[in-house]
Design an enzyme around this catalytic site. Structure first.
Site: not given
Ligand code: NDP
Length: 307
Positions: A134, A137-138
């Protein structure tokens, strides 16, 4: 046989949020967490984009807190996997772990989707230490660093262009000599100067040490093996919605995502609702999953009032 008003399947942001709302509404929800309590978020580390946490929040902490919040209002959270269902008549009948049968007047499916991984031992070893599925997300953790994205579909192109805004350089590892992605996405990638496409390449191994990922070993179709140095390795080779167990009753699209009715969380079976990533191929965020869990619980409340 046990008979419940509201059965929630799935212990991710959608399921826990549905449980918070349903328990506060007096629906006495029973929630089965499945095999991955906490959901996909537990494969990441810090969550920085969930509103309300200016300093970010540990992903496991966030999920643990959602769970505790649901418990506080009386949700009955259980370990167990729903292995088969009969949605042909009400009350619905569901089998837990291949044995116990439970009946429910309304069901919320919040079983999520699972990111596909390559299946390499080194990829598993560095999951959460440089390996991610992701970018939203990261990606931020790789600011001004070099990263790689595997895949040639729309998701890979979207993730690569997202990462290109944050990172120094993005390699795209594409196994064929063409993209699967749509023309618009392809063009966007081609016009981004800090994306380098490595065509005809497959990942042999994710390289790393105690600090995490340090590189990737690639095998090109012509037999050449070479390494690239990266700090982050992002998988974008597709997701699999966890809808298989419902497919005899619940309509899905061609990729297995449950079809819901417009802005509602209603499925084709009256009394069965779907929330979170199992019905969302586009956004796949914890916050959108939580929001749809809220909607599903409110719709169950309305449904139970008239049924
Ligand atoms: P796709 O299935 O479309 O693409 C997967 C990509 O990963 C392909 O390039 C495929 O290669 C590659 N791949 C699969 N397995 C491997 C493997 N083992 N090793 C290396 N590469 C592999 O998945 P997406 O997640 O990209 O998209 C899913 C759906 O969502 C699509 O319909 C897409 O259009 C849609 N979508 C739309 C977006 C938008 O419109 N903004 C954004 C994101 C997704 P190969 O081509 O060789 O099979």
């Amino acid at each position: 046989m046990e008979n419940v008003k509201c059965l929630i399947i799935g212990g991710g942001p959608a399921g826990y949020t549905a449980a918070i709302y349903a328990s506060r509404a007096g629906l006495c929800p029973v929630l089965y967490e499945g095999m991955e309590p906490g959901g996909q978020l537990t494969t990441t580390t810090v969550v920085e984009n969930f509103p309300g946490f200016p300093e970010g929040v540990d992903a496991n902490q966030l999920m643990g807190d959602m769970r505790s919040q649901a418990l506080r209002f009386g949700a009955d959270i259980r370990t167990g996997v729903i292995t088969s269902v009969d949605f042909s008549r009400r009350p619905f009948s569901l089998v837990v772990d291949g044995g116990t049968v439970i009946e429910a007047r309304a069901v919320i499916i919040a079983t999520g989707a699972s990111a596909r991984y390559l299946g390499l031992p080194s990829e598993r070893k560095f999951r959460g230490m440089g390996v991610s599925a992701c970018a939203t997300c990261d990606g931020f953790f790789y600011r001004k660093k070099d990263v790689a994205v595997v895949g040639g579909g729309d998701t890979a192109c979207e993730e690569a262009t997202y990462l290109a805004n944050i990172c120094n350089k993005v390699y795209m590892i594409v196994r064929r000599d063409v993209f699967r992605a749509s023309l618009a996405m392809r063009d966007r990638v081609m016009n981004t100067p800090n994306i380098e496409i490595l065509w005809n390449c497959n990942t042999q191994e994710v390289l790393g040490d105690e600090t995490g990922v340090t590189g990737v070993r690639l095998l090109r179709k012509d037999g050449k093996v070479f390494d690239i140095k990266v700090d982050g390795f992002f998988l974008a080779i597709g997701h699999h919605p966890n809808s298989d167990v419902f497919k005899d009753f619940i309509d899905t699209d061609e990729n297995g995502y449950i079809i819901t009715d417009g802005k509602s969380s209603r499925t084709n079976v009256e009394g069965v609702f779907a929330a979170g990533d199992v019905q969302d191929p586009s956004f796949r965020q914890a916050i959108t999953a939580a929001a749809s869990g809220c909607k599903a619980a409110l719709e169950v409340e309305r449904f139970l009032m008239s049924n």
